[in-house]
Every structure is written in C-alpha cells, then in structure tokens.
Scaffold this active site. Structure first.
Site, short mmCIF file in Angstrom:
data_model
loop_
_atom_site.label_atom_id
_atom_site.label_comp_id
_atom_site.label_asym_id
_atom_site.label_seq_id
_atom_site.Cartn_x
_atom_site.Cartn_y
_atom_site.Cartn_z
CG ASP A 116 -1.84 -1.16 1.31
OD1 ASP A 116 -1.96 -1.84 0.29
OD2 ASP A 116 -2.43 -1.39 2.38
CD GLU A 161 -2.25 -2.90 -6.32
OE1 GLU A 161 -3.13 -3.47 -5.63
OE2 GLU A 161 -2.43 -1.79 -6.84
#
Lengths: 376, 190
Positions: free
Chosen positions: A17, A273
């Site tokens: 994040d 990610e």
C-alpha cells in the site's frame, strides 16, 4: 499556483500500500508539477522503503512530496483540490468536514486495488453519490484502456532497457549487494509470502541440470527458507549451497534497488501489488504470489492469468497456470514446472511483449490527472 | 439508516433530499478490494438515471414505500399493466420493471407487489420464488442426475436461464428472482 493533491494511505500489513502510494505521489510531483501531501499512518514502514526518511518527524519533505503523519485530529487542515483515499481507507471525519467547507468541493477519489477481473471496467470512474455534496469517484487501476492503467514513470522502461543491455551495470549492481554468483547460473529473485511447499520447489532447482542462484530480499518467506536449509537462522549475505542451487538473503531493498534486482534476474517471484507491477515492467518471466484472502484471491489470480497467457501456446498456458496455482496454494512443485524451464526463451519474449502491451496504455498517474481535468 | 448492500432492486433511498429508486444492484467482493455495490438508480423526481458505486458498508437513508398486491394483466406498446383486487390498473414501462422483466410471461399468476412513492406507482416486485416453464433446451449432454452440471434453457418470453442438465422441454422449474438462479424442478402451477 499548482494544483494541490492529498493522498491518504493506511499501512495494512506489508509494504505494498505504502509502496504504491509513495510511487504515485512522487510521479505526480515530478511529472505533473503537482503540490502533493502524502498522509501516512505509519512513517516507520515508510522508512523501510525510503531509508532517508526520519521516523520521528511529523512533517518531512522528500522528492518534492510533503510527508505528513496521519492522525485523526485534522483540525485546521485545509482540504486539497484533489483527495485520494488509497485502497478504500476511510478519511478522517474532520478532513471530510474541511472538504465540504471549501467554496468549490474537491474531487474525491477512492483508488482501489489492482485487479484484472472484467467487472473492474464497469465500475472504473463511476461516481459514488454522497450525502454531503461531495463528488466522490471510484478509480480502478487495471490492464485495459477502460481502467486507470498501471503505475509507470515515463522514464522507467528506458532505464530498465539501458540497465539490461549492459552486463557491466548488472555486475556492478550485484557486486554492490554482495552477490557472489557464477555467470553460468540463472538468477532468480524471491520476494513472496510464506509458502508451505517452498522446500519442494527449491529441491527441484537443487536437482536441476542448470545451476541457479536465488536472491531473497528479507521478508516473510525467510522462515520457510531456513526450514529448507535446515538452519535456525539465516545470515544475510552468506551463500548457502544445495546441489545446483545457491541461495543468498539480501537486506530489505529500497524501491529503486528492488527494481534493479528484478531487471537483473532471469526469473522473479513477486508478491502483493507493488512488486507484481514492477515485475511486469522488468520484462522478465515471473510468478505472482497474490495476497491470500479467503479464496477470493484465486479468482483474481485466474483473471490475470487469462489476460497474461494470451498469445502463449496451449501447452505453455496450462503449465504456467498449474505452476502459479500450485505456488499460491502452497503445494509441491508440479511436474509442469520443468516444461516452463525448457521454454525460458519463449517466456522471456512473452514477458517483453506483455510489457509492451501494457506500456501502450495510459499510466495510472496520467489517468488520474486526466480524470481531474475532465471533471473540471 | 441501512447499508448500501441492504438496498435491493425496487427500494428507494434519499440522497441529498432526492429520492433514488434502485433499479439494479450488483454486489462485488474481490481479493483485497473493498466490497462494493454497483447500482443503477433512477431519480424519482427528475426521471434521470445514473450508475453509481457504493462501498457495501456505506450508510444510506431508505424510504419506506407503500405496497399493494397486484397481478400481471398484459403488455401493450411497451406498457406493462398490473391490476389490483379492485381492478385498478397500474401502468409501468420496461425500464421501471427492469429487474423483474426477465420473469414477466403471459398468463403468469404470481402475486406481485406494486411499489408506490408519494402515491405514484414506480415499480413491481415479484415473489422470491417463481415457477416458469422451459420451452426449449438441449438434451442432457452427459446424463448427469446430480444437478451440478448446468445447461441453458429458454422460457416462453425468451429469457435464458441456467438449469440442471436433467431438465427437459416443458418441465416447470423454480427460479430465485433475487439472482435469477435455478432452484429445482417444480409442479405445474394450478
């Protein structure tokens, strides 16, 4: 006066994040000249990916971005022109009040996680009607022109190609990291979550004809690695040898050095990610360890594979899917893995073509800026 | 207040004083992404439609609607006519009843509910379970009797639903109108 953007990020349990948020903030400043504040609830985590940062400062400036500690008390804070809540983090109530108090309400964007699933296209850019007169929209990164695209700095691919075309760059970088490897070995990076099946995968490499050198940046996989090596503690930098496989654990790398590691390796195992996207820009074959979450992640994994495997032969497609699925389910190394090793040049070409296809799309930062311009 | 995911088709919510009819609601939860509900909404004052996305836990203000029991009569020039027990007729467009349109068939006897906002009919709800007849489907491909293998089947109004592989032409089936899923084979309605 430059456009002012506020980007809010809560660090959940890893560095993905914050990694994405920091990259985005930097790019908005460097490539679009925006005035960006990055609000973080965990500056210590930020210091891991950007060691020049000071964990004790509530406000600090790096690369043109103002880094602010995020506390619930936002009294006196003036809302920006564009407000991004990264990954659905809830904004502080006082900040929302500051948004409504503006003469012209800001553009409020909920930046979501990356997914290759088809439904993303139907939700990207849609408004979310609010009871407070604020204009809020959902913004989805993705792999098609109907999504917000992927994070990619404008110079990234050229820098990567310059690095990969020069053996000296690679050698110097690896030497600086203390990597001792034979040029005949294939280089593999491993940055993944825990994996109960890891030993069988490493045993396959140890028993293979071609030698491999595995580079493992510090992370959650170390306990499984120690288990395979039969040691209580792994020493950073020390090479461990098992048959045709040698293993070295590296210190946690900065974002820029992690990029170089991906560029230097022949094959990358990545997670979450941020490193997943960076592996695609590296133009090298990779395996994605998706963030595990109650089975839903396997649907997301499959959606990506559907897109990524386009253009591969049916046999390779099946083999690749079997490998990714086995890894993500903590299973033993499947036999199909060996057909992938034999097809390494084909997979390398495929990875480069995939990178080219994604490059042809708008990148995420540009998409966000364009979205604001259209909204205005 | 209710959460966005509790708002089903044919419910109405107030947003900034404007009544919005939920015409369609699709729930999605994927990996780490927020659970979201994508809705097609119709503004009951202006008549305009919009698509919107909510986090599933977003709070919204529901409007309590009046409902009366009606039955389907006929369709003429795209106008769907329903009738109550006093023979009052209520006319709705295909868009008004978008969420139940796939299950409207001539001669249906289901007890429906007409939904009213400020005295005006805005939509119709069907029972959760309805019974419809298959007019066409391919033969059983694998002879499966477990009900786990599915195939397509067409209803008399052209709607295609997934049914168990053992279902045949002229069979009656139960359908869940909330998600359009086949439930089981059924007896013909009397």
């Amino acid at each position: 006066m430059p456009n002012r953007w506020d980007l809010f990020c809560r660090v959940i349990d890893n560095y993905g994040d914050i990694g994405v948020s920091w990259r985005l903030a930097r790019q908005l400043v460097v490539e679009h000249g925006l005035d960006v504040r990055l609000w973080l609830d965990d500056v210590v985590a930020f210091c891991r990916i950007y060691p020049a940062a000071d964990p004790n400062l509530c406000v600090q400036h790096h690369c043109g971005v103002a880094i602010h500690c995020w506390s619930e008390d936002c009294s006196g804070v003036e809302a920006a022109d564009v407000v991004i809540e990264a990954f659905g983090c809830e904004l502080p109530t006082q900040y929302i009040a500051a948004m409504t108090a503006r003469e012209r309400p800001p553009l409020w964007l909920n930046l979501e996680y990356l997914s290759a699933e088809a439904w993303v296209e139907g939700c990207h850019g849609l408004p979310s009607l609010q009871a407070n007169s604020l204009a809020k929209y959902f913004f989805f990164p993705g792999f098609t022109s109907k999504t917000g695209g992927l994070l990619r700095e404008s110079s990234l691919i050229q820098r990567r190609k310059d690095f990969q075309s020069c053996e000296e760059h690679k050698a110097r970088f690896l030497q600086d990291l203390g990597v001792q490897w034979s040029t005949a070995s294939q280089l593999i990076s491993l940055f993944s979550y825990e994996n109960a099946g890891l030993s069988t995968w490493l045993a396959s490499l140890a028993n293979a004809e071609r030698s491999s050198h595995l580079l493992v940046p510090e992370g959650r996989i170390l306990a499984d690695l120690a288990n395979y090596l039969g040691v209580a503690r792994i020493h950073l930098g020390r090479p461990y040898r098992h048959g045709a496989l040698s293993i070295q654990v590296l210190p946690f790398l900065s974002q820029d050095n992690y990029d170089r590691l991906l560029w230097a390796c022949d094959f990358n195992i990545v997670r979450g990610e941020d490193s997943f996207v960076r592996a695609q820009w590296a133009g090298r074959p990779f395996l994605w360890h998706i963030y595990p979450q109650e089975g839903a992640h396997l649907i997301k994994l499959d959606a990506f594979l559907q897109r990524y495997c386009e253009g591969l032969s049916p046999d390779l497609r099946v083999a690749l899917k079997a490998c990714w699925l086995a890894w993500n389910q903590g299973q033993n190394c499947p036999a199909s893995c060996f057909s992938l090793i034999g097809a390494a040049p084909v997979l390398a070409g495929h990875a480069e073509r995939w990178c080219g296809r994604q490059m042809a799309l708008e990148n995420l930062a540009d998409s966000l800026v364009l979205f604001q311009q259209n909204w205005l | 207040m209710k959460t966005a995911q509790e708002m089903k088709p044919n419910s109405v919510m107030l947003i900034e004083g404007q009544p919005w009819l939920v015409q369609k609601a699709e729930f999605t939860k994927s990996g780490r992404n927020s659970a979201i509900v994508k809705m097609k909404l119709k503004n009951l004052l202006s008549g305009s439609s919009t698509e919107t996305v909510f986090k599933s836990e977003d709070k919204v203000e529901p409007v309590i609607l009046d409902r009366i029991t009606v039955s389907y009569s006929y369709v003429s020039d795209g106008v769907y006519v329903f009738m109550d027990e006093d023979f009052n007729q209520y006319e709705l467009s295909a868009e008004d009843i978008e969420s139940v349109l796939p299950y409207i068939v001539d001669g249906m006897t289901d007890e429906c509910e007409a939904v009213f906002f400020e005295g005006k009919v805005i939509s119709v709800d069907l029972p959760t379970t309805i019974v419809r007849q298959i007019v066409y489907t391919e033969g059983s491909a694998r002879g499966d009797t477990s009900g786990k293998v599915m195939k397509s089947a067409q209803l008399s109004n052209g709607t295609v639903v997934k049914v168990a592989d053992f279902c045949e032409i002229d069979d009656w089936i139960e359908i869940d109108t909330r998600n359009g899923e086949y439930k089981c084979r059924a007896k013909a309605p009397v």
